[in-house]
Design a protein around this motif. Structure first.
Motif, PDB file in Angstrom:
ATOM      1  N   HIS A 103      52.605   3.893  -3.051  1.00 34.35           N
ATOM      2  CA  HIS A 103      53.744   4.244  -2.210  1.00 34.35           C
ATOM      3  C   HIS A 103      53.280   4.351  -0.763  1.00 34.35           C
ATOM      4  O   HIS A 103      52.181   4.847  -0.498  1.00 34.35           O
ATOM      5  CB  HIS A 103      54.326   5.592  -2.660  1.00 34.35           C
ATOM      6  CG  HIS A 103      55.470   6.078  -1.802  1.00 34.35           C
ATOM      7  ND1 HIS A 103      56.731   5.534  -1.871  1.00 34.35           N
ATOM      8  CD2 HIS A 103      55.533   7.056  -0.874  1.00 34.35           C
ATOM      9  CE1 HIS A 103      57.529   6.162  -1.022  1.00 34.35           C
ATOM     10  NE2 HIS A 103      56.824   7.078  -0.404  1.00 34.35           N
ATOM     11  N   THR A 104      54.109   3.876   0.132  1.00 35.23           N
ATOM     12  CA  THR A 104      53.917   4.167   1.552  1.00 35.23           C
ATOM     13  C   THR A 104      55.232   4.550   2.216  1.00 35.23           C
ATOM     14  O   THR A 104      55.228   5.103   3.310  1.00 35.23           O
ATOM     15  CB  THR A 104      53.349   2.950   2.317  1.00 35.23           C
ATOM     16  OG1 THR A 104      54.308   1.884   2.284  1.00 35.23           O
ATOM     17  CG2 THR A 104      52.033   2.482   1.710  1.00 35.23           C
ATOM     18  N   CYS A 105      56.340   4.263   1.545  1.00 28.27           N
ATOM     19  CA  CYS A 105      57.714   4.359   2.035  1.00 28.27           C
ATOM     20  C   CYS A 105      57.995   3.167   2.951  1.00 28.27           C
ATOM     21  O   CYS A 105      57.404   3.035   4.030  1.00 28.27           O
ATOM     22  CB  CYS A 105      58.022   5.657   2.766  1.00 28.27           C
ATOM     23  SG  CYS A 105      59.781   5.762   3.236  1.00 28.27           S
ATOM     24  N   PHE A 106      58.890   2.303   2.480  1.00 27.11           N
ATOM     25  CA  PHE A 106      59.200   1.077   3.216  1.00 27.11           C
ATOM     26  C   PHE A 106      59.723   1.379   4.611  1.00 27.11           C
ATOM     27  O   PHE A 106      59.533   0.592   5.542  1.00 27.11           O
ATOM     28  CB  PHE A 106      60.222   0.250   2.440  1.00 27.11           C
ATOM     29  CG  PHE A 106      60.458  -1.111   3.022  1.00 27.11           C
ATOM     30  CD1 PHE A 106      59.556  -2.144   2.817  1.00 27.11           C
ATOM     31  CD2 PHE A 106      61.590  -1.374   3.785  1.00 27.11           C
ATOM     32  CE1 PHE A 106      59.762  -3.410   3.355  1.00 27.11           C
ATOM     33  CE2 PHE A 106      61.812  -2.633   4.329  1.00 27.11           C
ATOM     34  CZ  PHE A 106      60.896  -3.653   4.111  1.00 27.11           C
ATOM     35  N   MET A 107      60.352   2.545   4.784  1.00 30.77           N
ATOM     36  CA  MET A 107      60.906   2.903   6.091  1.00 30.77           C
ATOM     37  C   MET A 107      59.832   3.389   7.058  1.00 30.77           C
ATOM     38  O   MET A 107      60.113   3.577   8.242  1.00 30.77           O
ATOM     39  CB  MET A 107      61.975   3.985   5.935  1.00 30.77           C
ATOM     40  CG  MET A 107      63.170   3.557   5.099  1.00 30.77           C
ATOM     41  SD  MET A 107      64.413   4.866   4.984  1.00 30.77           S
ATOM     42  CE  MET A 107      63.464   6.172   4.214  1.00 30.77           C
TER      43      MET A 107
END
Length: 459
Positions: A103-107
């Motif tokens: 996970h990195t957060c797409f946003m």
């Protein structure tokens, strides 16, 4: 052509789970009984289960429980494991991704997998217009975001849904869902500006009400009670899921889509249950030649990982201001990797054709059974999304008790069977597309036996 799970593309990571039904204990077995006691002590009573068994492994058309019982899967986790649980390409793709990052957060820091899924959805969804996609976690969340998008794009508030619809469990999607128990009871008040129109339900409609007349009936209600210039969107399942696998009469969807185009409203296809190859086409709306403005997909999109999408016309999707769509986990990289593997599996293993083969098998056998059993009021569906509706043969009233009895017999015999319908009187068949003909035949025979026992019990 007979189909066996061995016909799929061989892969060294494929499961060794025996593709046969086997009862090592009564259902439930002692280990499952122990786990159910722990569930009752630790999990909210509001979270119910259909079967009293706990899964240990699953692959192809089989779910194995913690007691070593192997059950034939006619539910696919409610239309989720369309390519089969633990599908080899999905397992491999997710394993590679989890080793890279979870996970990195797409946003925050985007990644290629999200873009690749959006690109494939632009190719696979109906219509050759320019498209955009936003990814979310669940079908409910995606439906709710489709409503947000429609309201921004049109500058209108009213959302029209249909009798027997199911759209989710959030506050807004509960308002959009028709059935009270168990989905809505006690959870109100619900979001406003949601209006319900009559659905095309051929089995319950008068004989003269075809798709065109059913659409005219719905449109007349919308125009009189809502106002055409107030409607942001019509949201409809091309084949209703929880409502009973209702296939509207030919022409119904097309007439509604035409009305939307004429009146500046959006046609939104909720393909959460019916999409991703389930009906023998990528999306069920294709059977009617309709191109929706927005299409919602989830469930079967990622082989069991949580992912959902709204795909639609570029100008509509881009009408939302930057930052207006998103979510911390939306388009998680593991789920995106799984989705790309699901698409590859459907294409490489010919699973759209397999869905049509399953339809031929299930519909053929159900209609053959229907000829000698008037309690089967209707047989309907497309692809591997098929249902039988049970009724009292004298009064024609829905017979939910019979559906429950048949499902319970199946469960005792090691077959995962699900009911649905506004009156709970429908048995639905949602097998994974990787199921073998042999398992499908055996499961159907057990369902038929349950129906025969139900008849004996009424004498």
């Amino acid at each position: 052509m007979d189909f066996n799970s061995r016909d799929l593309d061989p892969d060294p990571m494929s499961s060794d789970l025996d593709q046969s039904r086997h009862l090592a204990t009564a259902i439930p077995g002692p280990r499952s009984v122990e786990l159910m006691k722990r569930k009752q002590a630790a999990v909210s009573a509001g979270v119910a289960t259909t079967l009293p068994v706990f899964a240990a492994r699953a692959a192809g058309g089989i779910v194995e429980d913690v007691d070593g019982n192997r059950l034939i899967d006619l539910g696919s986790g409610i239309a989720v494991t369309t390519v089969g649980s633990s599908a080899p390409r999905v397992v491999e793709a997710v394993s590679e991704q989890v080793a890279a990052f979870t996970h990195t957060c797409f946003m925050v820091t985007p990644y290629e997998g999200y873009i690749a899924v959006a690109e494939r959805l632009a190719e696979l969804t109906p219509g050759d217009h320019e498209k955009r996609t936003a990814l979310f976690n669940t079908g409910s969340e995606a439906v709710e975001n489709a409503v947000k998008i429609a309201r921004v794009a049109t500058g209108r508030d009213a959302i029209v849904v249909f009798d027997h619809a199911y759209h989710g469990r959030t506050n807004l999607t509960m308002a959009m869902t028709a059935k009270n128990m168990p989905y809505k009871k006690g959870f109100g008040p619900f979001a406003g500006e949601v209006y319900r129109a009559p659905m095309s339900y051929p089995f319950h409609d008068a004989a003269e009400i075809d798709g065109k007349l059913a659409a005219e009936r719905a449109i007349a209600m919308i125009e009189a009670q809502v106002g055409a210039d107030q409607v942001a969107a019509l949201v409809i399942e091309p084949i209703q899921g929880e409502g009973g696998f209702i296939v509207p009469a030919p022409g119904f969807l097309a007439a509604l889509a035409e009305w939307c185009q004429t009146n500046g409203a959006l046609f939104v296809a909720d393909e959460v249950q019916s999409g991703f190859g389930r009906t023998g086409t990528w999306f069920a709306v294709e059977h009617e030649g309709v191109v929706p403005d927005l299409l919602v997909s989830a469930k079967g999109i990622a082989g069991g990982l949580p992912l959902a999408a709204v795909t639609g016309r570029a100008e509509i999707m881009d009408s939302v201001h930057p930052g207006g769509l998103g979510g911390t986990y939306g388009g998680n990289p593991l789920a995106c990797a799984a989705a790309l593997a699901v698409i590859e599996t459907i294409e490489s293993d010919g699973l759209l054709e397999r869905a049509r083969q399953i339809e031929d098998i299930l519909v053929g056998r159900l209609r053959e059974l229907q000829q000698s059993d008037p309690r089967i009021g209707d047989v309907r569906g497309r692809g591997a999304m098929v249902a039988a509706e049970f009724v009292d043969p004298v009064t024609g009233k829905p017979d939910g008790a019979l559906a429950r009895a048949v499902a319970a017999h199946a469960h005792r015999c090691g077959v995962i069977a699900l009911t649905c319908g506004t009156w709970g009187n429908v048995i639905r068949f949602l097998p994974p597309l990787s199921i073998s003909d042999e398992l499908l035949d055996e499961a159907f025979t057990i369902i038929a036996q349950g129906l025969a026992q139900g008849l004996a019990g009424t004498k």
